[in-house]
Design a protein around this motif. Structure first.
Motif, short mmCIF file in Angstrom:
data_model
loop_
_atom_site.label_atom_id
_atom_site.label_comp_id
_atom_site.label_asym_id
_atom_site.label_seq_id
_atom_site.Cartn_x
_atom_site.Cartn_y
_atom_site.Cartn_z
N TYR A 109 -80.73 -71.49 16.86
CA TYR A 109 -79.19 -71.84 16.75
C TYR A 109 -78.83 -72.18 15.28
CZ TYR A 109 -78.57 -72.54 22.15
OH TYR A 109 -78.43 -72.52 23.13
N GLU A 110 -79.82 -72.71 14.60
CA GLU A 110 -79.38 -72.60 13.04
C GLU A 110 -79.17 -71.53 12.51
OE1 GLU A 110 -78.37 -75.48 11.62
OE2 GLU A 110 -78.65 -76.88 13.16
N GLN A 111 -79.93 -70.80 12.68
CA GLN A 111 -79.84 -69.25 12.03
C GLN A 111 -78.82 -68.37 12.59
OE1 GLN A 111 -83.95 -67.93 13.01
NE2 GLN A 111 -84.90 -69.58 11.94
N LYS A 113 -75.29 -66.91 13.41
CA LYS A 113 -73.90 -66.75 12.79
C LYS A 113 -73.07 -66.65 13.90
CE LYS A 113 -75.28 -68.10 8.81
NZ LYS A 113 -75.23 -69.38 8.39
N ARG A 160 -78.25 -80.42 19.68
CA ARG A 160 -78.22 -78.88 19.41
C ARG A 160 -76.96 -78.36 19.25
NH1 ARG A 160 -80.24 -75.43 24.49
NH2 ARG A 160 -78.11 -76.07 24.82
N ASN A 161 -75.79 -79.20 19.92
CA ASN A 161 -74.54 -78.37 20.17
C ASN A 161 -73.73 -78.87 18.93
OD1 ASN A 161 -75.13 -77.62 22.37
ND2 ASN A 161 -73.87 -78.67 23.59
N GLN A 162 -74.50 -79.47 17.99
CA GLN A 162 -73.43 -79.79 16.65
C GLN A 162 -73.32 -78.72 15.50
OE1 GLN A 162 -75.64 -83.21 14.99
NE2 GLN A 162 -75.05 -84.64 16.68
N VAL A 163 -73.96 -77.53 16.13
CA VAL A 163 -73.93 -76.41 15.32
C VAL A 163 -72.47 -75.99 15.34
CG1 VAL A 163 -76.42 -75.74 15.47
CG2 VAL A 163 -74.72 -74.76 17.19
N ASN A 166 -70.03 -76.49 12.46
CA ASN A 166 -69.80 -75.64 11.26
C ASN A 166 -69.15 -74.52 11.49
OD1 ASN A 166 -70.79 -73.86 9.14
ND2 ASN A 166 -72.76 -74.54 9.27
N ARG A 169 -69.84 -70.60 11.73
CA ARG A 169 -70.51 -69.90 12.81
C ARG A 169 -69.22 -69.75 13.80
NH1 ARG A 169 -74.48 -73.87 11.75
NH2 ARG A 169 -76.45 -73.05 11.43
#
Length: 282
Positions: A109-111, A113, A160-163, A166, A169
């Motif tokens: 998830y972090e990787q 975009k 996890r959903n905090q992505v 950003n 994304r």
């Protein structure tokens, strides 16, 4: 080499071997001629074709070059690299509980975009409230008989959903209208979930489309899937989770997502569908 102990891995090996065999036949050359062109023994060609020896990436490149099929190299290498976990039973994934499963995708998830998510059954995990997630994960834990760590799993999902916070994304969601009306929780919890969905639609990096019941479809409702950038697809069934990385597979799902998105209501029309689902809770 004996068959792989995992039937799914062995099946994937056999599928790849079959594709290589067809490429050779389409080129109109024998196994012996292929071996000469590749600079290896005829027995090696036979072992690869019969899924007794998994080919290296270099073997696939040499094979395709010998058959004038270089355009198929990327797909075949991706198929060869797909791990033993490309098709994994949920029972195995959830053996140690649901929390660890939520955390296992954190790096991915972090990787990523660009996320493209299609759902036909439940509110996407990205958009779930803690209450809705609790009801859903509780039903999954009960159905599958997994360890009861639902509260920890919900907390992990929310982290996890905090992505989504950003802005770099992008998230594109396509939901079937039925998702708004399936009762997986209490009316109060569902009302809060639908209200949250309306709020999420205001985010600049989020696009939400809803396919109405009344839409004349160009593609049929299908199983839920998520596309990560243009490199990976997660497609779930009742018994297993599949990770697809072959370019042709990713392209197929991207094409399906585009078709589904074309028939989705957006903006005021989508909000009206959510409002209708909210009204039905009364």
């Amino acid at each position: 080499m004996p068959p792989h102990p995992s039937s799914s891995v062995q099946k994937a090996r056999e599928h790849l071997a079959g594709r290589l065999r067809e490429i050779r036949k389409d080129a109109g050359i024998s196994g012996r001629e292929l071996a000469v062109r590749c600079g290896w023994s005829e027995s090696k060609s036979s072992r690869i074709e019969n899924a007794r020896t998994p080919p290296a990436d270099s073997d696939i490149k040499a094979w395709c070059r010998a058959c004038s099929a270089e355009d198929q190299v990327p797909d075949l290498i991706a198929a060869n690299r797909q791990s033993a976990d490309a098709h994994v039973q949920w029972k195995r994934l959830q053996r140690s509980g649901l929390r660890r499963l939520q955390e296992s995708t954190g790096d991915l998830y972090e990787q990523t975009k660009m996320f493209r998510v299609y759902v036909s059954d439940v509110i996407p995990g990205f958009l779930q409230t803690p209450g809705y997630a609790t009801a859903l994960l509780s039903s999954i834990a009960d159905f599958r008989g997994t360890p009861d760590d639902v509260s920890d799993a919900v907390a992990a999902r929310m982290r996890r959903n905090q992505v989504m916070s950003n802005g770099a994304r992008r998230f594109s969601f396509v939901l079937e209208e039925a998702v708004l009306r399936y009762r997986l929780c209490s009316a109060e919890t569902m009302a809060a979930q639908l209200g949250h969905l309306l709020g999420v639609m205001d985010l600049q990096n989020v696009a939400v489309g809803i396919v109405p019941f009344s839409e004349q479809r160009t593609v049929w409702p299908m199983a839920t899937f998520t596309i990560f950038d243009d490199t990976r697809v997660h497609a779930d069934t009742l018994d297993a989770a599949s990770t697809l990385t072959q370019p042709s597979q990713v392209e197929l799902y991207a094409r399906a997502f585009e078709r589904l998105a074309q028939g989705a209501a957006r903006g005021a029309a989508a909000r009206s569908l959510i409002a209708g689902a909210l009204a039905s809770l009364d």
